[in-house]
Design an enzyme around this catalytic site. Structure first.
Site, PDB file in Angstrom:
ATOM      1  N   GLU A 180      79.693 106.174  93.008  1.00 26.92           N
ATOM      2  CA  GLU A 180      79.229 106.115  94.388  1.00 26.92           C
ATOM      3  C   GLU A 180      79.859 107.257  95.169  1.00 26.92           C
ATOM      4  O   GLU A 180      81.059 107.504  95.048  1.00 26.92           O
ATOM      5  CB  GLU A 180      79.641 104.791  95.039  1.00 26.92           C
ATOM      6  CG  GLU A 180      78.860 103.608  94.535  1.00 26.92           C
ATOM      7  CD  GLU A 180      79.337 102.315  95.177  1.00 26.92           C
ATOM      8  OE1 GLU A 180      78.504 101.478  95.476  1.00 26.92           O
ATOM      9  OE2 GLU A 180      80.559 102.165  95.360  1.00 26.92           O
TER      10      GLU A 180
ATOM     11  N   CYS B 134      69.926  86.916  90.028  1.00 23.31           N
ATOM     12  CA  CYS B 134      68.714  87.479  90.622  1.00 23.31           C
ATOM     13  C   CYS B 134      67.648  86.397  90.786  1.00 23.31           C
ATOM     14  O   CYS B 134      67.296  85.723  89.821  1.00 23.31           O
ATOM     15  CB  CYS B 134      68.186  88.615  89.756  1.00 23.31           C
ATOM     16  SG  CYS B 134      66.660  89.302  90.423  1.00 23.31           S
TER      17      CYS B 134
ATOM     18  N   ASP C 148      79.828  93.481  89.746  1.00 22.25           N
ATOM     19  CA  ASP C 148      80.207  94.895  89.694  1.00 22.25           C
ATOM     20  C   ASP C 148      79.521  95.630  88.537  1.00 22.25           C
ATOM     21  O   ASP C 148      79.240  96.820  88.630  1.00 22.25           O
ATOM     22  CB  ASP C 148      81.725  95.037  89.587  1.00 22.25           C
ATOM     23  CG  ASP C 148      82.434  94.424  90.792  1.00 22.25           C
ATOM     24  OD1 ASP C 148      81.810  94.380  91.870  1.00 22.25           O
ATOM     25  OD2 ASP C 148      83.587  93.974  90.643  1.00 22.25           O
TER      26      ASP C 148
ATOM     27  N   ASP D   3      81.632 101.562  88.965  1.00 18.97           N
ATOM     28  CA  ASP D   3      81.795 100.952  90.279  1.00 18.97           C
ATOM     29  C   ASP D   3      83.293 100.890  90.547  1.00 18.97           C
ATOM     30  O   ASP D   3      84.059 100.404  89.713  1.00 18.97           O
ATOM     31  CB  ASP D   3      81.190  99.546  90.275  1.00 18.97           C
ATOM     32  CG  ASP D   3      81.307  98.889  91.652  1.00 18.97           C
ATOM     33  OD1 ASP D   3      80.695  99.391  92.598  1.00 18.97           O
ATOM     34  OD2 ASP D   3      82.029  97.876  91.766  1.00 18.97           O
TER      35      ASP D   3
HETATM   36 ZN   LIG Z   1      66.086  90.878  88.834  1.00 17.70          ZN
END
Ligand SMILES: [Zn+2]
Length: 388
Positions: free
Chosen positions: A274, A343, A353, A190
């Protein structure tokens, strides 16, 4: 794979005062020719709907010389190369149009933006036997410093002005080095501002302080330059200071990118990043910082080193890399100011990152299908057997 490859060797030149004058004149004449040929191409297209080729324009060089005797002082092949350069920028333009990218019609170049000329077919013995001089047709034997030896067949010889300094770039054809042994490692990277590179393994490559300081100072100098009166002596001085610092920043950055690229290529068989050419990336983060970080030049270096070493570099669509959880695929927009990725789907907690880098790696894998829930829940690190 081809058995040879091209490598560029760059050396500082120490021209005499008279030689500097002819180098400067050559550059100026090439710059004017470039702009003249661009004008000619535009005109031919607007008036007659006709596209000129590099060959058409080379054929008219004798007429240019007849009308403008000063061009007799420039090597004929150097002039031909100007037509080839213009052709290259047109080809790039058409390619971008075709690919639906932001195209950017070839532009007229100011003196500051035209800083090199090329001998496309130099003599093999252009550099003297004792390595102290390089022969530049129509200019003479110019003192050169070979701080390291070059090897291979000399293909092109370019002369470049950087600020007040002059350089020769010798592009040589060398036998392709043997590929590096496989490591069995794959990595996602990243690219960022605070950290130049964050890898899926959790490594952080810093943007070093000297570079950041110089970049800051460059911005200050540029602001001060913009306030100086046009045509004034102080403006001229300020411009030179900006150019000098600019060069320093570029060199530090090139060096940093070189080292980072070498390290990544040495340690990994597969490197995913990316894709920067996908428009929108520059807008989603600060455009200014994108320019400062010069990611494009890093990726370029990475690709060329990977090619030599027999490694794979792959660009992926950058959408959602920082929003998706690399473990469960839960998608949620996080504020850019929050450094940690938490999350809500599975409770994963890690650096933002690093999570992005893990996504980049996973999505680059040939077996990966975006949206496929089975793969998405897979552990992030592929086995080497999958790299094939
Ligand atoms: Zn997750």
């Amino acid at each position: 794979m081809e058995s040879t490859t091209l490598r560029a060797f760059k050396y500082r030149l120490y021209p005499t005062k008279a030689q500097i004058a002819s180098l400067d004149t050559t550059l100026t004449l090439c710059q004017r020719l470039y702009n003249g040929m661009l004008e000619e191409r535009r005109g031919a297209y607007q008036k007659a709907g006709k596209s000129l080729t590099a060959y058409d324009q080379m054929k008219s060089l004798p007429e240019v010389k007849a009308a403008l005797p000063e061009y007799a002082g420039v090597n004929a092949q150097v002039l031909q190369d100007v037509a080839k350069r213009l052709d290259k920028s047109f080809k790039g333009f058409f390619r971008r149009v075709k690919a639906g990218q932001k195209a950017g019609y070839p532009r007229f170049r100011s003196r500051d933006r035209y800083d090199s000329f090329t001998y496309p077919q130099p003599r093999q013995n252009s550099v003297s036997g004792n390595g102290k001089h390089v022969y530049l047709p129509k200019i003479g034997n110019v003192r050169i410093k070979l701080h390291r030896p070059f090897s291979g067949k000399l293909k092109t010889l370019a002369v470049k002005r950087e600020g007040q300094e002059w350089y020769a770039v010798l592009t040589c054809e060398i036998p392709r080095p043997a590929p590096l042994p496989q490591t069995g490692n794959a990595v996602g990277i990243d690219l960022g501002v605070r950290h130049l590179i964050v890898t899926s393994d959790g490594d952080f490559e810093d943007n070093p302080r000297p570079l950041r300081t110089a970049q800051k100072r460059l911005r200050v100098l540029q602001r001060s330059l913009s306030r100086k009166k046009r045509g004034s002596k102080r403006r001229h001085k300020a411009r030179q200071a900006v150019a000098k610092l600019h060069l320093k920043v570029k060199r530090q950055r090139d060096d940093l990118h070189h080292k980072a690229a070498v390290k990544l290529v040495r340690e990994n068989d597969w490197i995913a990043h990316e894709n920067l050419s996908i428009t929108g990336l520059a807008r989603t983060r600060m455009a200014r910082s994108v320019l400062d970080a010069g990611w494009g030049s890093l990726i370029e270096k990475l690709i060329s080193k990977a090619e030599e070493a027999g490694r794979t570099v792959i660009g992926i669509n950058p959408a959602y890399t920082s929003q998706d959880c690399h473990l469960c695929g839960h998608r949620e927009k996080h504020s850019l100011s929050v450094r940690e990725f938490t999350c809500k789907g599975c409770g994963a907690f890690l650096n933002r990152d690093v999570n992005a880098a893990k996504n980049i790696l996973a999505w680059s894998m040939p077996s990966w299908t975006q949206g496929g829930s089975v793969e998405r829940a897979c552990p992030e690190k592929p086995r080497s057997s999958e790299l094939g």
